[in-house]
Design a protein around this motif. Structure first.
Motif, short mmCIF file in Angstrom:
data_model
loop_
_atom_site.label_atom_id
_atom_site.label_comp_id
_atom_site.label_asym_id
_atom_site.label_seq_id
_atom_site.Cartn_x
_atom_site.Cartn_y
_atom_site.Cartn_z
N GLY A 94 3.87 7.95 -4.21
CA GLY A 94 4.75 7.22 -3.48
C GLY A 94 5.68 6.19 -4.40
N SER A 95 6.40 5.36 -3.88
CA SER A 95 7.14 4.36 -4.60
C SER A 95 7.17 2.85 -3.82
N LEU A 96 7.09 2.16 -4.71
CA LEU A 96 7.21 0.66 -4.38
C LEU A 96 8.12 -0.05 -5.28
N ARG A 97 8.59 -1.38 -4.79
CA ARG A 97 9.48 -2.13 -5.38
C ARG A 97 9.08 -3.69 -5.64
N VAL B 219 -0.85 -4.35 -5.27
CA VAL B 219 -0.44 -2.85 -5.20
C VAL B 219 -1.40 -1.88 -5.15
N ASN C 89 7.95 4.39 -9.21
CA ASN C 89 8.10 5.70 -8.62
C ASN C 89 6.57 6.40 -9.15
N TYR D 167 0.93 -1.16 0.11
CA TYR D 167 0.00 0.11 -0.01
C TYR D 167 0.81 1.26 0.01
N VAL D 168 0.44 2.24 -0.89
CA VAL D 168 1.09 3.55 -1.03
C VAL D 168 0.55 4.49 -1.38
N GLN D 169 0.58 5.81 -0.90
CA GLN D 169 0.08 6.91 -1.19
C GLN D 169 0.46 7.49 -2.62
N THR D 170 -0.64 8.06 -3.14
CA THR D 170 -0.18 8.76 -4.58
C THR D 170 1.08 9.57 -4.46
N VAL E 107 -2.78 1.87 -4.46
CA VAL E 107 -2.51 3.37 -4.21
C VAL E 107 -3.71 4.04 -4.00
N SER E 108 -3.56 4.95 -2.92
CA SER E 108 -4.48 5.58 -2.28
C SER E 108 -4.47 6.97 -2.91
#
Length: 119
Positions: free
Chosen positions: A16-19, A115, A84, A11-14, A117-118
């Motif tokens: 943000g980054s994840l891998r 994934v 990203n 989970y990530v906010q708009t 994305v909020s």
């Protein structure tokens, strides 16, 4: 036969980054390329990015160009998708897939990872 084990996501906010990582095992010498795909609820599975197994020839969907990067960790037979500046429309279940020499399609798939994305 190639086996793929995926890790990452979450989970990530708009913005943000994840891998995401995809570790290959088995007959990895037979691999020609690895790709990333995603599927949102009620939609078809879409192409995201791909790389030859050497990691020096890559291709991206227009929607992720400039934000996502596919790369290979050769020491670990692992393909990475760095994501990203994530947007709500990037939310989906992400899968990695392997393309084997001599095959006509993506022949091995990972278990998938969510994934979110909020906004």
């Amino acid at each position: 036969q190639v086996q793929l084990v995926q890790s990452g996501g979450g989970y990530v906010q708009t913005g943000g980054s994840l891998r995401l990582s995809c570790a290959a095992s088995g007959r990895t010498f037979s691999m020609y390329a690895m790709g990333w795909f995603r599927q949102a609820p009620g939609k078809e599975r879409d192409f995201v990015a791909r790389s030859n197994w050497g990691g020096d020839n890559t291709d991206y969907a227009d929607s992720v160009k400039g934000r996502f990067t596919i790369s290979r960790d050769g020491a670990k037979d692992t393909m990475i998708l760095q994501m990203n500046n994530l947007k709500p429309e990037d939310a989906a279940v992400y899968y990695c897939a392997a393309y084997i020499y001599g095959s006509s399609t993506w022949s091995s798939w990972s278990q998938g990872a969510q994934v979110t994305v909020s906004s």
